[in-house]
Write an enzyme that holds these catalytic residues in place. Structure first.
Site, PDB file in Angstrom:
ATOM      1  N   GLU A 117      -9.115   0.463  12.240  1.00 55.64           N
ATOM      2  CA  GLU A 117      -9.984   0.417  11.403  1.00 55.64           C
ATOM      3  C   GLU A 117      -8.857   0.112  10.133  1.00 55.64           C
ATOM      4  O   GLU A 117      -7.662   1.295   9.900  1.00 55.64           O
ATOM      5  CB  GLU A 117     -10.225   1.376  11.166  1.00 55.64           C
ATOM      6  N   ALA A 164       1.064   0.497   3.286  1.00 51.97           N
ATOM      7  CA  ALA A 164       0.210   1.525   2.143  1.00 51.97           C
ATOM      8  C   ALA A 164       0.915   1.470   1.135  1.00 51.97           C
ATOM      9  O   ALA A 164      -0.675   1.953   0.314  1.00 51.97           O
ATOM     10  CB  ALA A 164       0.587   2.662   3.785  1.00 51.97           C
ATOM     11  N   ARG A 165       1.325   0.795   0.728  1.00 49.91           N
ATOM     12  CA  ARG A 165       2.156   1.134  -0.804  1.00 49.91           C
ATOM     13  C   ARG A 165       1.193  -0.068  -1.323  1.00 49.91           C
ATOM     14  O   ARG A 165       0.868  -0.587  -3.187  1.00 49.91           O
ATOM     15  CB  ARG A 165       3.145   0.666  -0.734  1.00 49.91           C
TER      16      ARG A 165
END
Length: 176
Positions: free
Chosen positions: A125, A103-104
């Site tokens: 997804e 996510a980072r």
């Protein structure tokens, strides 16, 4: 109630939760880490008008790629599949989360529930929100599945039961 690693190991040893293959580092403090499988799907066309309510089958809209690397263009998305085939108990659901390190880099997934009683490879997804192309490798841990105890039991009867490999969306014709 979120299940801890002790509870997860117990469910696995009793055969109530099945994960195949089960890697030694899969069972974490409060969930399972799952790996990227050997194929992904991406839209076959750009700029098309997609009307899910008019489709019987959305598979023709996607191109399935078998590869050791997953290439996610900037501000685009792919459908990834887990390497693991998962069989959920009838009283345990899963909340899928992207590993925070990914996510980072600008990747995200929508809120996704793995239903009680679901069985199959999990298709998820993954959205690249960044301005850069991001390349992921087959076999890397990417999905953290938090398992929660459900009240009572339920049988999963959804369209994706038993799916193997990456599975594009079904059409929604007849549901709209």
């Amino acid at each position: 109630m979120i299940l801890s690693n002790d509870e997860l190991k117990k469910l696995i040893s009793l055969g109530k939760l099945k994960v195949d293959p089960l890697y030694p580092d899969a069972v974490r403090e409060n969930g399972l880490d799952l790996r990227i499988g050997g194929e992904y799907a991406i839209y076959a066309y750009e700029g098309a008008v997609v009307r899910p309510c008019d489709l019987d089958d959305a598979k023709p809209l996607f191109r399935v790629v078998k590869a050791d690397e997953v290439v996610i263009p900037p501000r685009n998305f792919v459908l990834l599949t887990t390497e693991e085939y998962v069989k959920m108990p009838e009283d345990v659901a899963g909340l899928a989360n992207l590993r925070s390190t990914l996510a980072r880099y600008g990747l995200s997934i929508p809120p996704t529930v793995v239903d009680v009683g679901f069985e199959g490879n999990i298709t998820i997804e993954v959205v690249n929100n960044s301005p850069n192309t991001i390349v992921l490798k087959r076999g890397m841990r990417f999905l953290h599945l938090v398992l929660i105890k459900a009240e009572g039991r339920a049988a999963y009867r959804g369209a994706y039961q038993g799916q193997r490999g990456v599975t594009p969306p079904k059409g929604l014709k007849g549901e709209c």
